[in-house]
Write an enzyme that holds these catalytic residues in place. Structure first.
Site, PDB file in Angstrom:
ATOM      1  N   ASP A   8       0.871  -1.190   0.000  1.00  0.00           N
ATOM      2  CA  ASP A   8       0.000   0.000   0.000  1.00  0.00           C
ATOM      3  C   ASP A   8       0.900   1.229   0.000  1.00  0.00           C
ATOM      4  O   ASP A   8       2.104   1.138   0.255  1.00  0.00           O
ATOM      5  CB  ASP A   8      -0.920   0.007   1.235  1.00  0.00           C
ATOM      6  CG  ASP A   8      -1.822   1.245   1.279  1.00  0.00           C
ATOM      7  OD1 ASP A   8      -2.391   1.609   0.228  1.00  0.00           O
ATOM      8  OD2 ASP A   8      -1.945   1.880   2.348  1.00  0.00           O
ATOM      9  N   SER A   9       0.284   2.383  -0.232  1.00  0.00           N
ATOM     10  CA  SER A   9       1.045   3.638  -0.155  1.00  0.00           C
ATOM     11  C   SER A   9       1.466   3.924   1.280  1.00  0.00           C
ATOM     12  O   SER A   9       2.306   4.790   1.515  1.00  0.00           O
ATOM     13  CB  SER A   9       0.185   4.798  -0.653  1.00  0.00           C
ATOM     14  OG  SER A   9      -0.929   4.957   0.208  1.00  0.00           O
ATOM     15  N   TYR A  40      -0.737   8.522  -2.399  1.00  0.00           N
ATOM     16  CA  TYR A  40      -0.709   8.219  -3.832  1.00  0.00           C
ATOM     17  C   TYR A  40      -1.871   8.909  -4.554  1.00  0.00           C
ATOM     18  O   TYR A  40      -1.852   9.024  -5.768  1.00  0.00           O
ATOM     19  CB  TYR A  40      -0.887   6.711  -4.051  1.00  0.00           C
ATOM     20  CG  TYR A  40       0.365   5.856  -3.968  1.00  0.00           C
ATOM     21  CD1 TYR A  40       1.611   6.394  -3.635  1.00  0.00           C
ATOM     22  CD2 TYR A  40       0.294   4.489  -4.234  1.00  0.00           C
ATOM     23  CE1 TYR A  40       2.743   5.579  -3.561  1.00  0.00           C
ATOM     24  CE2 TYR A  40       1.414   3.676  -4.174  1.00  0.00           C
ATOM     25  CZ  TYR A  40       2.631   4.220  -3.838  1.00  0.00           C
ATOM     26  OH  TYR A  40       3.735   3.407  -3.766  1.00  0.00           O
ATOM     27  N   GLY A  41      -2.903   9.304  -3.782  1.00  0.00           N
ATOM     28  CA  GLY A  41      -4.173   9.768  -4.367  1.00  0.00           C
ATOM     29  C   GLY A  41      -4.041  10.814  -5.448  1.00  0.00           C
ATOM     30  O   GLY A  41      -4.802  10.813  -6.406  1.00  0.00           O
ATOM     31  N   CYS A  71      -4.485  -1.372  -1.983  1.00  0.00           N
ATOM     32  CA  CYS A  71      -4.592   0.071  -2.206  1.00  0.00           C
ATOM     33  C   CYS A  71      -5.480   0.254  -3.435  1.00  0.00           C
ATOM     34  O   CYS A  71      -5.145  -0.257  -4.514  1.00  0.00           O
ATOM     35  CB  CYS A  71      -3.194   0.632  -2.469  1.00  0.00           C
ATOM     36  SG  CYS A  71      -3.163   2.371  -2.923  1.00  0.00           S
ATOM     37  N   THR A  73      -6.087   2.985  -5.070  1.00  0.00           N
ATOM     38  CA  THR A  73      -5.463   3.897  -6.027  1.00  0.00           C
ATOM     39  C   THR A  73      -4.410   3.159  -6.860  1.00  0.00           C
ATOM     40  O   THR A  73      -4.361   3.304  -8.087  1.00  0.00           O
ATOM     41  CB  THR A  73      -4.798   5.066  -5.264  1.00  0.00           C
ATOM     42  OG1 THR A  73      -5.713   5.543  -4.274  1.00  0.00           O
ATOM     43  CG2 THR A  73      -4.413   6.188  -6.187  1.00  0.00           C
ATOM     44  N   GLU A 149      -2.125   8.256   8.508  1.00  0.00           N
ATOM     45  CA  GLU A 149      -0.657   8.159   8.484  1.00  0.00           C
ATOM     46  C   GLU A 149      -0.020   8.800   9.719  1.00  0.00           C
ATOM     47  O   GLU A 149       1.071   8.429  10.112  1.00  0.00           O
ATOM     48  CB  GLU A 149      -0.095   8.804   7.201  1.00  0.00           C
ATOM     49  CG  GLU A 149      -0.370   7.994   5.948  1.00  0.00           C
ATOM     50  CD  GLU A 149       0.268   6.603   5.967  1.00  0.00           C
ATOM     51  OE1 GLU A 149       1.451   6.487   6.321  1.00  0.00           O
ATOM     52  OE2 GLU A 149      -0.455   5.630   5.648  1.00  0.00           O
ATOM     53  N   CYS A 181     -11.114   3.381  -0.112  1.00  0.00           N
ATOM     54  CA  CYS A 181      -9.678   3.570   0.139  1.00  0.00           C
ATOM     55  C   CYS A 181      -9.358   2.770   1.393  1.00  0.00           C
ATOM     56  O   CYS A 181     -10.114   2.816   2.373  1.00  0.00           O
ATOM     57  CB  CYS A 181      -9.366   5.052   0.342  1.00  0.00           C
ATOM     58  SG  CYS A 181      -7.699   5.365   0.991  1.00  0.00           S
ATOM     59  N   THR A 182      -8.254   2.048   1.342  1.00  0.00           N
ATOM     60  CA  THR A 182      -7.960   1.108   2.442  1.00  0.00           C
ATOM     61  C   THR A 182      -7.555   1.813   3.742  1.00  0.00           C
ATOM     62  O   THR A 182      -7.520   1.183   4.793  1.00  0.00           O
ATOM     63  CB  THR A 182      -6.875   0.106   2.018  1.00  0.00           C
ATOM     64  OG1 THR A 182      -5.708   0.822   1.594  1.00  0.00           O
ATOM     65  CG2 THR A 182      -7.373  -0.769   0.885  1.00  0.00           C
ATOM     66  N   HIS A 183      -7.249   3.097   3.670  1.00  0.00           N
ATOM     67  CA  HIS A 183      -6.979   3.835   4.916  1.00  0.00           C
ATOM     68  C   HIS A 183      -8.264   4.080   5.717  1.00  0.00           C
ATOM     69  O   HIS A 183      -8.236   4.203   6.928  1.00  0.00           O
ATOM     70  CB  HIS A 183      -6.351   5.203   4.613  1.00  0.00           C
ATOM     71  CG  HIS A 183      -4.885   5.155   4.292  1.00  0.00           C
ATOM     72  ND1 HIS A 183      -4.401   4.695   3.091  1.00  0.00           N
ATOM     73  CD2 HIS A 183      -3.798   5.528   5.014  1.00  0.00           C
ATOM     74  CE1 HIS A 183      -3.069   4.790   3.082  1.00  0.00           C
ATOM     75  NE2 HIS A 183      -2.682   5.290   4.241  1.00  0.00           N
TER      76      HIS A 183
HETATM   77  N1  DGL Z   1      -4.788   3.351   0.726  1.00  0.00           N
HETATM   78  C1  DGL Z   1      -4.863   3.857  -0.573  1.00  0.00           C
HETATM   79  C2  DGL Z   1      -6.114   3.536  -1.332  1.00  0.00           C
HETATM   80  O1  DGL Z   1      -6.740   2.548  -1.035  1.00  0.00           O
HETATM   81  C3  DGL Z   1      -4.045   5.014  -0.993  1.00  0.00           C
HETATM   82  C4  DGL Z   1      -4.348   6.329  -0.412  1.00  0.00           C
HETATM   83  C5  DGL Z   1      -3.334   7.352  -0.850  1.00  0.00           C
HETATM   84  O2  DGL Z   1      -2.141   7.081  -0.742  1.00  0.00           O
HETATM   85  O3  DGL Z   1      -3.765   8.395  -1.323  1.00  0.00           O
HETATM   86  O4  DGL Z   1      -6.482   4.217  -2.244  1.00  0.00           O
END
Ligand code: DGL
Length: 253
Positions: A8-9, A40-41, A71, A73, A149, A181-183
């Site tokens: 993941d990012s 990464y978004g 992730c 993204t 984060e 988004c996994t966050h």
């Molecule tokens: N966790 C990520 C996702 O599922 C990336 C979020 C990011 O880095 O912007 O999209």
């Protein structure tokens, strides 16, 4: 022994790892958080493809026999290219539009995801399949990834950031919110609290991670990869600080 790679990012993919652990508790994992480059978004697909190639090469060199791109993204930007470049199976994320569309009572669903995911062809195609039946509203979860984060998962700052993105969706009548988004699952308790303040109606949040964990089990079986390892555990690799990832891991492993 075959390992399961997860990338993941940053720390978001740990919400997917948490679900995978429930179905595969005796496996050996290597998790890569590219948190020096997070988020990464708003990065270009080219940048994300480049990072994913480097990270997946590393994970494979360390014994990964399958990689979960945890992730949305990165899945959207890079999974097709990864599948062409490497001879191992990849499991990606998909915003859970289908269960949301099938389950909504108000006929309005909200999708929270990064800009990259919302613009990606994978999501747009998924949306097309259901937009005649239900109204689909989108909102980028602005600031959500940064909160996670930093390990800020509750309190007034988290509530205010979450309220800004959730309010427009709930005010427009959404009763089901897709966590794209996994966050975001790490902010679920805050989202539930804020939703209860914004509307008297019940709001359902859908996290696709349990479905991704089941998909991984199917892929391992289909590819004849033995998931059990006599020395199960997790190797954590981070391009930035390990502090928050270790703290989140401490909550469930
Ligand atoms: N966790 C990520 C996702 O599922 C990336 C979020 C990011 O880095 O912007 O999209």
């Amino acid at each position: 022994m075959a390992k399961i790679g997860i990338v993941d990012s940053g720390c978001g993919g740990l919400s997917v790892y948490r679900e995978i652990l429930k179905v595969l508790p005796h496996s050996s994992y290597i998790y890569y958080a590219d948190n020096a480059n997070c988020p990464y978004g708003e990065k270009s697909p080219q940048f994300i493809i480049g990072r994913m190639n480097e990270i997946c090469s590393l994970l494979i060199s360390k014994g990964a026999a399958v990689i979960v791109v945890a992730c949305n993204t990165a899945t959207s930007a890079a999974i097709a290219s990864l599948r062409e470049s490497f001879p191992i199976p990849f499991v990606g994320m998909e915003p859970a539009v289908k269960p949301a569309a099938l389950g909504t009572r108000s006929g309005v669903i909200g999708v929270l995801a990064t800009e990259g995911t919302l613009k990606g062809s994978k999501y747009l195609h998924n949306k097309e399949l259901y937009e005649d039946e239900v109204q689909i509203l989108e909102h980028a979860g602005l600031g959500f990834v940064e909160l996670v984060e930093r390990g800020v998962l509750c309190g007034s700052e988290a509530e205010s950031v979450v309220r800004s993105s959730l309010a427009p969706l709930l005010e427009a009548g959404a009763d089901t919110i897709v966590l794209g988004c996994t966050h975001y699952p790490f902010l679920l308790p805050v989202m539930q609290k804020v939703a209860a303040e914004l509307t008297p109606n019940p709001v359902r949040f859908i996290d696709p991670s349990p479905a991704v964990a089941r998909r991984l089990v199917d892929v391992l079986r289909a590819e004849h990869i033995e998931p059990e390892d006599p020395r199960p555990g997790l190797e954590l690799l981070c391009s930035g600080s390990r502090e928050v990832a270790l703290r989140l891991l401490g909550q469930f492993s």
